[in-house]
Design an enzyme around this catalytic site. Structure first.
Site, PDB file in Angstrom:
ATOM      1  CE1 TYR A 159      -3.822   2.221   1.157  1.00 39.60           C
ATOM      2  CE2 TYR A 159      -2.591   2.979   2.571  1.00 39.60           C
ATOM      3  CZ  TYR A 159      -3.462   3.345   2.023  1.00 39.60           C
ATOM      4  OH  TYR A 159      -4.441   4.238   2.236  1.00 39.60           O
ATOM      5  CE  LYS A 199      -3.645   4.982  -1.100  1.00 38.61           C
ATOM      6  NZ  LYS A 199      -4.495   5.744  -1.938  1.00 38.61           N
TER       7      LYS A 199
HETATM    8  N1  NAD Z   1      -9.828   6.628   5.045  1.00 36.80           N
HETATM    9  C1  NAD Z   1      -8.837   7.047   5.678  1.00 36.80           C
HETATM   10  O1  NAD Z   1      -8.659   7.374   6.332  1.00 36.80           O
HETATM   11  C2  NAD Z   1      -7.618   7.045   4.488  1.00 36.80           C
HETATM   12  C3  NAD Z   1      -6.323   7.391   4.753  1.00 36.80           C
HETATM   13  C4  NAD Z   1      -5.273   7.289   3.911  1.00 36.80           C
HETATM   14  C5  NAD Z   1      -5.755   7.142   2.636  1.00 36.80           C
HETATM   15  N2  NAD Z   1      -6.990   6.734   2.305  1.00 36.80           N
HETATM   16  C6  NAD Z   1      -6.940   6.497   0.790  1.00 36.80           C
HETATM   17  O2  NAD Z   1      -8.312   7.101   0.397  1.00 36.80           O
HETATM   18  C7  NAD Z   1      -9.145   6.098  -0.730  1.00 36.80           C
HETATM   19  C8  NAD Z   1     -10.418   6.085  -0.075  1.00 36.80           C
HETATM   20  O3  NAD Z   1     -10.537   5.298   1.125  1.00 36.80           O
HETATM   21  P1  NAD Z   1     -11.968   4.933   1.958  1.00 36.80           P
HETATM   22  O4  NAD Z   1     -11.630   5.012   3.266  1.00 36.80           O
HETATM   23  O5  NAD Z   1     -13.161   5.674   1.527  1.00 36.80           O
HETATM   24  O6  NAD Z   1     -12.188   3.299   1.497  1.00 36.80           O
HETATM   25  P2  NAD Z   1     -13.385   2.518   1.448  1.00 36.80           P
HETATM   26  O7  NAD Z   1     -12.869   0.990   1.473  1.00 36.80           O
HETATM   27  O8  NAD Z   1     -14.720   3.028   2.059  1.00 36.80           O
HETATM   28  O9  NAD Z   1     -13.750   2.809  -0.342  1.00 36.80           O
HETATM   29  C9  NAD Z   1     -13.024   2.338  -1.279  1.00 36.80           C
HETATM   30  C10 NAD Z   1     -14.063   1.923  -2.382  1.00 36.80           C
HETATM   31  O10 NAD Z   1     -12.834   1.755  -3.554  1.00 36.80           O
HETATM   32  C11 NAD Z   1     -13.893   0.507  -4.329  1.00 36.80           C
HETATM   33  N3  NAD Z   1     -12.742  -0.276  -5.066  1.00 36.80           N
HETATM   34  C12 NAD Z   1     -11.811  -1.226  -4.591  1.00 36.80           C
HETATM   35  N4  NAD Z   1     -11.213  -1.681  -5.928  1.00 36.80           N
HETATM   36  C13 NAD Z   1     -11.815  -0.902  -6.929  1.00 36.80           C
HETATM   37  C14 NAD Z   1     -11.356  -1.200  -8.003  1.00 36.80           C
HETATM   38  N5  NAD Z   1     -10.369  -2.192  -8.742  1.00 36.80           N
HETATM   39  N6  NAD Z   1     -12.247  -0.542  -9.001  1.00 36.80           N
HETATM   40  C15 NAD Z   1     -13.041   0.343  -8.673  1.00 36.80           C
HETATM   41  N7  NAD Z   1     -13.313   0.513  -7.484  1.00 36.80           N
HETATM   42  C16 NAD Z   1     -12.654  -0.326  -6.311  1.00 36.80           C
HETATM   43  C17 NAD Z   1     -14.480  -0.220  -3.204  1.00 36.80           C
HETATM   44  O11 NAD Z   1     -15.587  -1.126  -3.587  1.00 36.80           O
HETATM   45  C18 NAD Z   1     -14.996   0.921  -2.212  1.00 36.80           C
HETATM   46  O12 NAD Z   1     -16.261   1.321  -2.337  1.00 36.80           O
HETATM   47  C19 NAD Z   1      -8.085   4.957  -0.852  1.00 36.80           C
HETATM   48  O13 NAD Z   1      -7.512   5.209  -1.950  1.00 36.80           O
HETATM   49  C20 NAD Z   1      -7.549   5.006   0.400  1.00 36.80           C
HETATM   50  O14 NAD Z   1      -6.235   4.475   0.211  1.00 36.80           O
HETATM   51  C21 NAD Z   1      -8.082   6.722   3.262  1.00 36.80           C
END
Ligand code: NAD
Length: 313
Positions: free
Chosen positions: A164, A168
């Protein structure tokens, strides 16, 4: 409904849940027509379902907005192309793409398998490339557009998420490359490192001191997608959004340098400036090391593990 994005067409990947969903809803509420992409998978990337993207389209329509669902996998070139093609076919243009889709497969590096590495890098890094690639070809001709990638504070490194973290870090370099390569065509590219309560952050094995809601991140993304950010000249940047906090990350720069100060010693040491001994002197001396903030966190993690607590971030 606001009009921050009136007349714009925006595609959001991973828009079925969490931050992506909040971005899609906020963009639609600000007047954008939205392509809602989500493969509808589990947090590890399995069991795809098209219902997840459809549900967000229904939410947007119920609120008076305009949206269309694409349930493709962003890790495929065809998926990235279909997202952009759908925007063009349905709405005639593409002004912004926001690549939020992501999965997690956590494992220590020494135990990580190819099946844990490849899909994580493919979803995050290649999944940003496929959509940027398809959108950039259109935006170049349009002479305008906004590309947004999603990174993480974990791009600095991670104990149990080397896959990951690598993806990133790659997204930041991809965003900077896009900012450089498309600058002369009026296209901007930026990255967001969010901290927000979602199913993914519930998985983080530490107590996050600074965290907010997906809607906080969505407001920032709406700004980045707007004409306001374009006239502000915002490109090639990495921003953190964590509830009430927004922050900008530094551009990577050389911190300290030393130059061999002698004349090139023709013949001596094979005509090279550097020998291992001279390197050792330089690194122990003027070049030094730049302390790694996340190394300091390992002590807190060890303390918490001993006390059977969740470590503080
Ligand atoms: N939530 C946090 O605090 C946090 C922190 C750092 C980074 N991020 C990043 O923010 C982004 C969103 O995270 P989140 O927390 O909302 O996650 P989440 O798991 O709630 O949502 C991610 C969505 O991506 C979809 N997805 C996964 N693989 C896919 C693919 N191959 N094609 C299309 N859709 C796909 C999933 O079905 C899901 O609905 C991610 O890139 C994550 O790495 C989040």
């Amino acid at each position: 409904m606001g009009n921050f994005l009136a007349g714009k067409v925006v595609a959001v990947t991973g828009a079925g849940r969490g931050i992506g969903r909040a971005v899609a809803l906020a963009a639609a509420a600000e007047g954008a027509k939205v392509v809602v992409n989500d493969y509808g998978v589990s947090i590890e990337g399995g069991e795809p379902s098209s219902a997840v993207a459809q549900a967000v389209v229904k939410e947007i329509e119920a609120a008076g907005g305009t949206a269309v669902a694409v349930a493709d996998d962003v890790a495929t070139m065809a998926g990235g192309q279909r997202i952009v093609d759908t925007a063009l076919a349905e709405y005639g243009r593409i002004d912004g793409v926001v690549c939020v889709a992501g999965i997690l497969r956590e494992r220590m590096l020494f135990n990580m398998s190819e099946e844990e590495w490849d899909p994580v890098v493919a979803t995050h890094l290649k999944g940003t490339f496929t959509v940027f690639r398809a959108a950039a070809a259109v935006m170049r001709k349009q002479k305008s557009g906004t590309l947004i990638g999603f990174t993480s504070g974990n791009h600095q490194g991670s104990v149990a998420q080397a896959n990951y973290s690598s993806a990133k870090g790659g997204i930041i370099s991809l965003v900077r490359s896009a900012a450089l390569g498309l600058h002369k065509y009026g296209v901007t590219a930026n990255a967001v490192a969010p901290v927000a309560r979602t199913r993914m952050s519930a998985n983080v094995p530490m107590e996050l001191k600074e965290i907010g809601e997906p809607e906080d991140v969505a407001a920032f993304v709406v700004y980045l997608l707007s004409e306001r950010a374009r006239t502000d000249g915002v490109t090639g940047q990495v921003y953190t959004v964590a509830g009430p906090k927004i922050a900008v990350w530094a551009q990577p720069v050389e911190l300290r340098a030393v130059h061999a100060d002698e004349e090139r010693p023709d013949g001596a040491d094979g005509g090279r400036w550097w020998t291992p001994e001279r390197v050792a002197e330089a690194v122990a001396g003027p070049v030094g090391v730049d302390p790694m903030p996340m190394l300091a966190q390992l002590e807190e993690m060890a303390r918490a593990a001993a006390a059977k607590e969740r470590p503080n971030s």
